[in-house]
Write a protein that holds these residues in place. Sequence first.
Motif, short mmCIF file in Angstrom:
data_model
loop_
_atom_site.label_atom_id
_atom_site.label_comp_id
_atom_site.label_asym_id
_atom_site.label_seq_id
_atom_site.Cartn_x
_atom_site.Cartn_y
_atom_site.Cartn_z
N ARG A 83 -1.99 -0.05 -2.43
CA ARG A 83 -1.99 -0.65 -1.10
C ARG A 83 -1.58 0.38 -0.06
NH1 ARG A 83 -1.45 -5.11 1.28
NH2 ARG A 83 0.60 -4.57 2.12
N LYS A 88 -4.21 -1.92 4.05
CA LYS A 88 -3.31 -2.55 5.00
C LYS A 88 -3.88 -2.63 6.41
CE LYS A 88 0.93 -1.06 2.64
NZ LYS A 88 2.14 -0.21 2.75
N GLU A 108 -5.98 -8.91 -3.74
CA GLU A 108 -5.07 -7.79 -3.94
C GLU A 108 -5.84 -6.56 -4.41
OE1 GLU A 108 -1.90 -7.54 -3.27
OE2 GLU A 108 -1.78 -9.61 -2.56
N ASP A 148 1.50 7.03 2.38
CA ASP A 148 2.15 5.74 2.34
C ASP A 148 3.20 5.71 1.23
OD1 ASP A 148 2.62 2.90 1.53
OD2 ASP A 148 1.18 2.49 3.12
N GLU A 150 4.74 3.31 -0.20
CA GLU A 150 4.48 2.27 -1.20
C GLU A 150 3.47 2.75 -2.23
OE1 GLU A 150 2.71 -2.31 -1.51
OE2 GLU A 150 3.09 -1.42 0.46
#
Length: 257
Positions: A83, A88, A108, A148, A150
């Motif tokens: 993600r 996003k 997802e 990112d 994450e």
Amino acid sequence: MRHHINSPAGRRPVLLVIAHGSRDPRHAATVHALVRRAAELRPGLRVETAFLDFNAPSAPRVLERLADEGARDVVALPLLLTRAFHAKADIPSVLRAAPAALRIRQAEVLGPSPLLRGALERRLFEAGLGPRDRSDTGLVLASAGSTDPEAIAVIAEMARELRHTGWCAVRPAFASAALPRTGQAVRALRAEGVRRVAVAPYVIAPGRLPDRIAAGASEAGADVLADVLGPAPELARLLLRRYDASARSEDLLAAVG
């Protein structure tokens, strides 16, 4: 590309797989092969493929066509392993601009999932390793890279999980945006005394960044270089698993709405 078999299940939400796209023609060919494999596993499900950039058809164009053809419900599945920015920002922006007649739910991303670990090991074994080689093989988990946090954390966690499956050492590496690079990770494992080093590209399709991973593996003298994940059966099943989870959620929302 459209995959559609008429069936009583035709009222189910359309599965729209949205890939990033690439100037490299191998990218689109691999995406289509993967989506085709998923469609073959689910006769009666309408499956469409679209791209954010470089390749046709574009995601906005496919959404417009679906609305014109009378589709109502769509599950938009990002063909992404983590993600990061595309999941996003880019894809939600495209979906917000879609025709109002469509009810769209964004599924997802593919990772993390045990199925991805299965696909990764499938490619390593196809490259010449076997399950018994885990104990004396160091693994470089080489992803495209991201700014990112994450996404970086997901790659690090997958490296830890692979280590727990028996590989003697596992190091994440990145083709862009983060360090270490593939060659650096290979050399670090050699410095630790690892006898055999394998590089596992944690990417779906060929392109510029996977080529960079391969070049780093070669330059640093890796013993084994696995192929990209591509249309692995585990990925095809994972596409349908993400679709089912999102479609069930959509059904629930419709029931209580």
